[in-house]
Design a protein around this motif. Structure first.
Motif, PDB file in Angstrom:
ATOM      1  N   UNK A 113     133.810  -4.253 138.269  1.00 33.56           N
ATOM      2  CA  UNK A 113     134.169  -4.307 139.696  1.00 33.56           C
ATOM      3  C   UNK A 113     133.319  -5.347 140.421  1.00 33.56           C
ATOM      4  N   UNK A 114     132.037  -5.369 140.107  1.00 28.81           N
ATOM      5  CA  UNK A 114     131.156  -6.371 140.735  1.00 28.81           C
ATOM      6  C   UNK A 114     131.625  -7.770 140.323  1.00 28.81           C
ATOM      7  N   UNK A 115     131.973  -7.904 139.035  1.00 27.35           N
ATOM      8  CA  UNK A 115     132.426  -9.206 138.508  1.00 27.35           C
ATOM      9  C   UNK A 115     133.680  -9.697 139.208  1.00 27.35           C
ATOM     10  N   UNK A 116     134.691  -8.834 139.355  1.00 26.13           N
ATOM     11  CA  UNK A 116     135.935  -9.321 139.968  1.00 26.13           C
ATOM     12  C   UNK A 116     135.726  -9.617 141.453  1.00 26.13           C
ATOM     13  N   UNK A 117     134.876  -8.824 142.094  1.00 25.85           N
ATOM     14  CA  UNK A 117     134.606  -9.088 143.521  1.00 25.85           C
ATOM     15  C   UNK A 117     133.929 -10.442 143.691  1.00 25.85           C
ATOM     16  N   UNK A 118     132.948 -10.712 142.830  1.00 29.91           N
ATOM     17  CA  UNK A 118     132.218 -11.983 142.952  1.00 29.91           C
ATOM     18  C   UNK A 118     133.130 -13.154 142.611  1.00 29.91           C
ATOM     19  N   UNK A 119     133.927 -13.011 141.527  1.00 31.63           N
ATOM     20  CA  UNK A 119     134.741 -14.172 141.150  1.00 31.63           C
ATOM     21  C   UNK A 119     135.872 -14.401 142.148  1.00 31.63           C
ATOM     22  N   UNK A 120     136.306 -13.332 142.809  1.00 29.03           N
ATOM     23  CA  UNK A 120     137.357 -13.518 143.832  1.00 29.03           C
ATOM     24  C   UNK A 120     136.741 -14.009 145.144  1.00 29.03           C
ATOM     25  N   UNK A 121     135.426 -14.023 145.209  1.00 27.33           N
ATOM     26  CA  UNK A 121     134.745 -14.488 146.426  1.00 27.33           C
ATOM     27  C   UNK A 121     135.061 -13.638 147.640  1.00 27.33           C
ATOM     28  N   UNK A 122     135.288 -12.341 147.396  1.00 26.69           N
ATOM     29  CA  UNK A 122     135.641 -11.437 148.511  1.00 26.69           C
ATOM     30  C   UNK A 122     134.501 -11.383 149.517  1.00 26.69           C
ATOM     31  N   UNK A 123     134.844 -11.526 150.794  1.00 24.47           N
ATOM     32  CA  UNK A 123     133.811 -11.231 151.775  1.00 24.47           C
ATOM     33  C   UNK A 123     134.223  -9.938 152.476  1.00 24.47           C
ATOM     34  N   UNK A 124     133.264  -9.094 152.740  1.00 27.58           N
ATOM     35  CA  UNK A 124     133.467  -7.763 153.329  1.00 27.58           C
ATOM     36  C   UNK A 124     134.605  -7.008 152.624  1.00 27.58           C
ATOM     37  N   UNK A 125     134.530  -6.887 151.285  1.00 23.56           N
ATOM     38  CA  UNK A 125     135.636  -6.239 150.573  1.00 23.56           C
ATOM     39  C   UNK A 125     135.786  -4.773 150.945  1.00 23.56           C
ATOM     40  N   UNK A 126     137.046  -4.355 150.991  1.00 18.29           N
ATOM     41  CA  UNK A 126     137.373  -2.935 151.174  1.00 18.29           C
ATOM     42  C   UNK A 126     137.614  -2.364 149.793  1.00 18.29           C
ATOM     43  N   UNK A 127     136.863  -1.351 149.441  1.00 11.98           N
ATOM     44  CA  UNK A 127     136.928  -0.770 148.097  1.00 11.98           C
ATOM     45  C   UNK A 127     137.306   0.707 148.208  1.00 11.98           C
ATOM     46  N   UNK A 128     138.178   1.141 147.304  1.00 11.32           N
ATOM     47  CA  UNK A 128     138.572   2.556 147.267  1.00 11.32           C
ATOM     48  C   UNK A 128     138.235   3.106 145.886  1.00 11.32           C
ATOM     49  N   UNK A 129     137.504   4.220 145.836  1.00 13.32           N
ATOM     50  CA  UNK A 129     137.206   4.884 144.557  1.00 13.32           C
ATOM     51  C   UNK A 129     137.871   6.255 144.569  1.00 13.32           C
ATOM     52  N   UNK A 130     138.832   6.432 143.654  1.00 11.85           N
ATOM     53  CA  UNK A 130     139.607   7.681 143.602  1.00 11.85           C
ATOM     54  C   UNK A 130     138.968   8.634 142.590  1.00 11.85           C
ATOM     55  N   UNK A 131     138.734   9.869 143.013  1.00 12.07           N
ATOM     56  CA  UNK A 131     138.124  10.862 142.111  1.00 12.07           C
ATOM     57  C   UNK A 131     136.642  10.563 141.944  1.00 12.07           C
ATOM     58  N   UNK A 132     135.926  10.568 143.058  1.00 14.44           N
ATOM     59  CA  UNK A 132     134.561  10.015 143.053  1.00 14.44           C
ATOM     60  C   UNK A 132     133.531  10.945 142.432  1.00 14.44           C
ATOM     61  N   UNK A 133     133.805  12.241 142.352  1.00 10.96           N
ATOM     62  CA  UNK A 133     132.844  13.168 141.734  1.00 10.96           C
ATOM     63  C   UNK A 133     131.502  13.126 142.444  1.00 10.96           C
ATOM     64  N   UNK A 134     130.446  12.799 141.705  1.00 12.31           N
ATOM     65  CA  UNK A 134     129.094  12.710 142.293  1.00 12.31           C
ATOM     66  C   UNK A 134     128.941  11.487 143.187  1.00 12.31           C
TER      67      UNK A 134
END
Ligand SMILES: C[S@@+](CC[C@H](N)C(=O)[O-])C[C@H]1O[C@@H](n2cnc3c(N)ncnc32)[C@H](O)[C@@H]1O
Length: 293
Positions: A113-134
């Motif tokens: 996830x960090x890799x795709x965000x960095x390579x896409x050059x996302x600024x202020x990315x909105x991220x959704x984590x489904x089934x987050x548990x802890x």
């Protein structure tokens, strides 16, 4: 069978040796490590302190109290539930029996996830984590991508309480919001990145799970219908409408499921591009990713 009913004080060295023997006799593979981790938890010190104080004595009362922890481990309760904590990424997360114990393999989805965000050059990315548990994945991403806004969901209210507590502990509660609901229920908006480590144990595999998993970890976190693919079908289908253009879907997968899940993503070939599977450090398929066209 010492130190079940200790009749005298014992040194830390003796306690570790005898506890290790008891755990080994019960068939626990990580006996020595568990003995040390539980003893350092009990004495509120780190493991290196144990070795520095090998000849220190523990009293009979202390041994009696420590024995209660060992009895729990002898019934195969995972060490993390006994201590209430588990290392994941750069955190020591609070855990209890309402949440899956985060696994080292799940760090692969964080890395991806960090890799795709960095390579896409996302600024202020909105991220959704489904089934987050802890909160393991959501909090690691919030920490590593400082301008990210993270939404974390779970169908278990009790699990969300643990995740929120972890967010507070690490000062991430301003950038991580929590939503109770079934998959995308109650979630609004679209996202640059959607991650999920969903339940993925099917009926046949469920019966073969180790006692420490099946008898202690929440069934809600494991069980995924007859085939184990139930959540992937829904996630792959529903995520598309929640991804922004060129947004990524990243899913943790069971080692034997990658071909089936790859096919599921290909069926939605008009929806996802750049589909790829990443292996974990044992060489097993662990994460699948696809980008919204
Ligand atoms: C395999 S655990 C993963 C937990 C955490 N993300 C991790 O990687 O350690 C799956 C999680 O999904 C949650 N879950 C199960 N069914 C769900 C649903 N229909 N909607 C949202 N979350 C669900 C469970 O409560 C559990 O916390």
């Amino acid at each position: 069978m010492l130190p079940e009913k200790p009749s005298k004080n014992m040194t830390i060295r003796e306690i570790i040796r005898r506890t290790t023997q008891r755990l080994e006799a019960a068939g626990i593979d990580s006996a020595r490590l568990d003995a040390e981790v539980l003893l350092s938890f009990f004495l509120n010190c780190d493991r290196t302190q144990l070795f520095k104080n090998y000849e220190e004595q523990m009293t009979r009362d202390q041994l009696g109290a420590f024995d209660k922890l060992i009895v729990r481990r002898l019934s195969f309760e995972p060490v993390a539930y006994i201590t209430g904590r588990k290392e994941f990424w750069s955190f020591t997360l609070e855990v209890n029996r309402d949440v899956l114990i985060p696994r080292p393999d799940t760090e692969i989805i964080v890395e991806e996830a960090i890799g795709v965000c960095r390579s896409a050059g996302c600024s202020r990315p909105q991220i959704l984590d489904i089934g987050t548990g802890s909160g393991a994945i959501a909090l690691a991403l919030a920490r590593e991508i400082p301008d990210a806004r993270v939404t974390a969901t779970d169908v278990s209210a009790a699990a969300l309480e643990v995740a929120k507590s972890n967010a507070r502990t690490f000062g991430l509660e301003d950038r991580v919001s929590f939503i109770l609901g079934d998959l995308f229920e109650n979630v609004s908006g679209t996202f640059d990145l959607i991650t999920s480590n969903p339940p993925y144990i099917g009926a046949a595999e469920y019966d073969t799970l180790a006692s420490g998993v099946k008898d202690f970890e929440p069934r809600l976190a494991l069980w995924a219908g007859e085939t184990g693919l139930e959540f992937y079908e829904k996630l792959i289908y529903q995520a598309h409408g929640r991804l922004r253009e060129k947004g990524w879907l990243l899913l943790e997968i069971g080692a034997k499921q990658h071909e089936m899940i790859h096919s599921l993503m290909m069926v939605h070939n008009d929806s996802y591009r750049d589909i790829a599977v990443r292996a974990d450090y044992a060489g097993l398929p662990r994460v699948i990713r696809g980008r919204r066209e």
